[in-house]
Design a protein around this motif. Structure first.
Motif, PDB file in Angstrom:
ATOM      1  N   THR A   1      34.241  33.738  45.202  1.00 38.77           N
ATOM      2  CA  THR A   1      35.134  34.280  46.232  1.00 38.77           C
ATOM      3  C   THR A   1      36.582  33.879  45.919  1.00 38.77           C
ATOM      4  N   GLY A   2      37.467  34.887  45.934  1.00 37.82           N
ATOM      5  CA  GLY A   2      38.877  34.612  45.683  1.00 37.82           C
ATOM      6  C   GLY A   2      39.325  34.869  44.264  1.00 37.82           C
ATOM      7  N   THR A   3      38.463  35.437  43.433  1.00 39.05           N
ATOM      8  CA  THR A   3      38.856  35.692  42.046  1.00 39.05           C
ATOM      9  C   THR A   3      39.600  37.017  41.871  1.00 39.05           C
ATOM     10  N   GLY A   4      39.911  37.699  42.964  1.00 43.87           N
ATOM     11  CA  GLY A   4      40.757  38.889  42.885  1.00 43.87           C
ATOM     12  C   GLY A   4      40.056  40.129  42.375  1.00 43.87           C
ATOM     13  N   LYS A   5      38.763  40.247  42.647  1.00 50.68           N
ATOM     14  CA  LYS A   5      38.000  41.379  42.131  1.00 50.68           C
ATOM     15  C   LYS A   5      38.530  42.709  42.666  1.00 50.68           C
TER      16      LYS A   5
ATOM     17  N   ILE B   1      34.004  36.597  36.489  1.00 54.62           N
ATOM     18  CA  ILE B   1      35.377  36.102  36.398  1.00 54.62           C
ATOM     19  C   ILE B   1      35.446  34.706  37.009  1.00 54.62           C
ATOM     20  N   ASP B   2      36.098  33.784  36.302  1.00 57.45           N
ATOM     21  CA  ASP B   2      36.230  32.405  36.770  1.00 57.45           C
ATOM     22  C   ASP B   2      37.709  32.031  36.792  1.00 57.45           C
TER      23      ASP B   2
ATOM     24  N   VAL C   1      44.886  36.074  38.284  1.00 52.79           N
ATOM     25  CA  VAL C   1      44.220  37.372  38.405  1.00 52.79           C
ATOM     26  C   VAL C   1      44.737  38.342  37.354  1.00 52.79           C
ATOM     27  N   ASP C   2      46.038  38.322  37.089  1.00 52.44           N
ATOM     28  CA  ASP C   2      46.585  39.241  36.091  1.00 52.44           C
ATOM     29  C   ASP C   2      46.026  38.940  34.698  1.00 52.44           C
TER      30      ASP C   2
END
Length: 347
Positions: free
Chosen positions: A149-153, A241-242, A329-330
């Motif tokens: 949660t919070g990885t900007g998916k 994504i981590d 995230v970018d």
């Protein structure tokens, strides 16, 4: 004279040329569910619809038709004026292809405005949607964005769409971010609206070699994923994504803006409070009460969301995974593009 057309005819017309679809039901009906892309030019407003319906039930069809005609005649000039603004071919529909759409199409014909009428109304469209989801095979491969949660998916999906990649944003369609706090600040969709939006996207991308989606559970807020999407998601290429914990906390705070709805965050937390170790749950509750959202989010990630995610992610085989580590995230977005072999994209 107007022509009755089927749902398949209507969708074919939309694909071939500009076409305007007009929902002549009341504003409340339109808001609850409609055909995507439709505009609302109602025969009756919400109160009038209730009144005519009550007369129909208590007195009879003829009395209801007389009252309906009386009400409709008062707004006839404005009604016709709205249709005169439309410069494309058009199709009107109501609930089941009954009196409202027939009245609208007949009046338009008398005024020299040609239109079609959807046979069976929105009920026939709903049956078509359900049949499509139950019987059609969606051929594109799925590239599934996963991560703590919070990885900007969602942000990455938006960036992919901006770059021209095929993307189905399930959370946007559901009006829900997928977590216990996911409905805060959003307007959740019902199943009918969600299914219609989903099929619209599926039709758009059915010839693509692949589609990006986010790794969702079977239920998102008030809606459920149809098996054709959920099963394909489970078999898709899973991109994990981590990001560092502090970066994820920042992303969540920026997306949710909890200071705008502090009471709703406290209320939502009560649903999961019993699933968190009591001393930690008290700390989170205290932070939320003091509006110390950064501390609350960090504890929620460490003691609730991350353990649940690790459990759900463990059932995918390594051959089905791509692992991406990034500091932002970018950077994760760029690595998503680099990490997927061109052969998998169908290039």
């Amino acid at each position: 004279m107007f022509h009755d057309i089927t749902v398949s005819d209507l969708l074919s017309k939309k694909d071939k040329e500009p076409h305007t679809i007009i929902d002549v039901r009341s504003p409340k009906e339109f808001k609850e569910a409609t055909i995507p892309g439709s505009i609302n030019i109602p025969v009756f407003n919400d109160e009038e619809r209730v009144e005519v319906g009550t007369i129909y039930k208590q007195v009879g069809k003829e009395a209801a038709m007389e009252r309906g005609l009386e009400l409709f005649s008062k707004r006839l000039p404005k009604f016709i004026g709205e249709f005169k603004k439309i410069e494309t071919p058009m199709t009107v529909f109501c609930w089941r292809g009954g009196m409202r759409s027939k009245t609208a199409a007949t009046v338009l014909d008398l005024m020299g405005i040609r239109s079609n009428r959807l046979s069976g109304g929105i009920r026939s469209y709903r049956r078509w949607i359900v049949d499509y989801l139950e019987t059609k095979e969606f051929r594109p491969k799925f590239f599934v964005l996963n991560g703590y949660t919070g990885t900007g998916k969602t942000y990455i999906l938006q960036k992919l769409k901006e770059k021209g990649f095929p993307v189905i944003d399930l959370e946007q369609m559901a009006g829900h971010r997928g977590s216990i706090f996911g409905q805060i600040g959003l307007t959740p969709s019902n199943q009918k609206k969600f299914d219609s939006a989903l099929v619209t996207e599926m039709l758009e991308y059915e010839s693509e070699p692949f589609v990006f989606i986010e790794g969702e559970s079977k239920r998102i807020g008030r809606v459920y994923l149809p098996d054709v999407i959920y099963d394909k998601k489970e078999k898709g290429l899973q991109i994990f994504i981590d990001l560092p914990l502090e970066e994820r906390v920042k992303n969540i705070i920026e997306e949710y803006e909890p200071w705008n709805h502090p009471e709703r965050f406290q209320e939502a937390f009560r649903y999961i409070k019993k699933k968190i170790h009591t001393p930690v749950a008290k700390q989170i509750e205290g932070h939320l009460g003091e509006r110390e959202f950064t501390q609350a989010v960090q504890l929620l990630l460490e003691y609730y969301y991350d353990p649940r995610y690790e459990y759900s992610a463990s059932h995918y085989p390594e051959s089905q995974k791509i692992m991406i580590q990034a500091e932002s995230v970018d950077e994760a977005f760029n690595k998503v593009l680099e990490g997927i072999p061109q052969s998998k994209m169908g290039a």
